[in-house]
Scaffold this motif. Structure first.
Motif, PDB file in Angstrom:
ATOM      1  N   PRO A   3      15.175  36.381  42.287  1.00 48.02           N
ATOM      2  CA  PRO A   3      16.392  36.146  41.500  1.00 48.02           C
ATOM      3  C   PRO A   3      16.971  34.767  41.790  1.00 48.02           C
ATOM      4  CG  PRO A   3      16.775  37.826  43.199  1.00 48.02           C
ATOM      5  CD  PRO A   3      15.323  37.439  43.264  1.00 48.02           C
ATOM      6  N   ASP A   4      17.629  34.237  40.803  1.00 48.31           N
ATOM      7  CA  ASP A   4      18.273  32.928  40.929  1.00 48.31           C
ATOM      8  C   ASP A   4      19.534  33.092  41.780  1.00 48.31           C
ATOM      9  OD1 ASP A   4      19.580  30.498  40.632  1.00 48.31           O
ATOM     10  OD2 ASP A   4      19.378  30.438  38.455  1.00 48.31           O
ATOM     11  N   LEU A   9      27.277  33.053  40.917  1.00 47.29           N
ATOM     12  CA  LEU A   9      28.362  32.154  40.561  1.00 47.29           C
ATOM     13  C   LEU A   9      28.651  32.119  39.077  1.00 47.29           C
ATOM     14  CD1 LEU A   9      27.433  29.141  42.854  1.00 47.29           C
ATOM     15  CD2 LEU A   9      29.116  30.922  43.291  1.00 47.29           C
ATOM     16  N   ARG A  10      27.773  32.679  38.272  1.00 47.41           N
ATOM     17  CA  ARG A  10      27.968  32.628  36.823  1.00 47.41           C
ATOM     18  C   ARG A  10      29.066  33.592  36.393  1.00 47.41           C
ATOM     19  NH1 ARG A  10      22.369  31.605  37.245  1.00 47.41           N
ATOM     20  NH2 ARG A  10      21.851  29.615  36.282  1.00 47.41           N
ATOM     21  N   LEU A  11      29.908  33.148  35.494  1.00 47.58           N
ATOM     22  CA  LEU A  11      30.994  33.973  34.973  1.00 47.58           C
ATOM     23  C   LEU A  11      30.504  34.808  33.798  1.00 47.58           C
ATOM     24  CD1 LEU A  11      33.877  31.348  34.999  1.00 47.58           C
ATOM     25  CD2 LEU A  11      33.481  33.191  36.627  1.00 47.58           C
ATOM     26  N   PRO A  12      31.098  35.987  33.614  1.00 46.68           N
ATOM     27  CA  PRO A  12      30.693  36.800  32.462  1.00 46.68           C
ATOM     28  C   PRO A  12      31.142  36.150  31.161  1.00 46.68           C
ATOM     29  CG  PRO A  12      32.579  37.771  33.570  1.00 46.68           C
ATOM     30  CD  PRO A  12      32.131  36.601  34.410  1.00 46.68           C
ATOM     31  N   ARG A 111      40.147  35.923  38.118  1.00 40.62           N
ATOM     32  CA  ARG A 111      39.215  36.619  39.000  1.00 40.62           C
ATOM     33  C   ARG A 111      39.687  36.548  40.458  1.00 40.62           C
ATOM     34  NH1 ARG A 111      37.644  31.631  38.503  1.00 40.62           N
ATOM     35  NH2 ARG A 111      36.561  30.486  40.130  1.00 40.62           N
ATOM     36  N   ALA A 112      39.201  37.480  41.257  1.00 37.09           N
ATOM     37  CA  ALA A 112      39.533  37.502  42.678  1.00 37.09           C
ATOM     38  C   ALA A 112      38.895  36.306  43.375  1.00 37.09           C
ATOM     39  CB  ALA A 112      39.045  38.795  43.305  1.00 37.09           C
TER      40      ALA A 112
END
Length: 197
Positions: A3-4, A9-12, A111-112
């Motif tokens: 997996p990368d 870190l990518r946001l939805p 986001r938290a």
């Protein structure tokens, strides 16, 4: 395949509801920017078909209920909705002020943080909006059920009052009194011949 590691870190992707008026608002902003870019030094930037405007400021507030907050800022304080992502984010505009509304725990700024802290509404920082008749504005807001933190007071050059939005964020309303003046635009020191200060 491994997996990368950047996936964490990518946001939805959050859907955004398009507004038919968005193109008109965007065109208006482009015209304002073009007017500002061609203005002579010290000349106010005039909005096409409207009063002079200052450079835009952007403020973010965290709110408990996005729809309630949008309704409050539009109906009570004259903001216009520009963009909305249901349940997460909205961008509002009033003259030269852009107000970003974010829901704590939602994507993006809501986001938290890595330590688990979630942004929350409230505090004492606030935006300040100038009105022409403070007493009338306060009366209309009270009639609409707005909550105030204090009563009208006279400060340095202004009468003012602090109200709360539905999430507890503060908005200061002020009316200039005799002797109040806006800071002059343009260079702060006189220019000498040849354009040097």
């Amino acid at each position: 395949m491994t997996p990368d590691p950047l996936d964490a870190l990518r946001l939805p992707i959050v859907p955004v509801e398009p507004r038919p008026e968005f193109a008109d608002d965007l065109l208006r902003r482009i015209e304002i920017a073009q007017t500002a870019a061609t203005a002579e030094p010290g000349e106010p930037n005039a909005e096409p078909g409207g009063p002079a405007v200052r450079h835009a400021a952007t403020v973010r507030y965290f709110v408990d209920d996005l729809d309630t907050a949008i309704s409050f800022y539009e109906r009570q304080l004259g903001f216009r909705e520009e963009v909305r992502s249901p349940g997460a984010f909205a961008m509002l505009d009033r003259g030269g002020l852009r107000l970003l509304l974010s829901v704590p725990g939602a994507a993006g700024a809501g986001r938290a943080l890595p330590d688990g802290t979630v942004p929350a509404p409230g505090g004492w920082n606030r935006i300040a909006l100038q009105v022409t008749d403070l007493a009338a504005a306060v009366a209309a807001l009270r009639d609409a059920g707005a909550r105030f933190r204090d009563e009208m007071v006279t400060g340095v050059g202004v009468r003012q009052i602090v109200l709360q939005d539905p999430s507890g964020n503060l908005v200061e309303l002020f009316e200039p009194i005799a002797g109040y003046h806006e800071r002059a635009r343009g260079p702060s020191r006189p220019r000498k011949e040849g354009g040097q200060t």
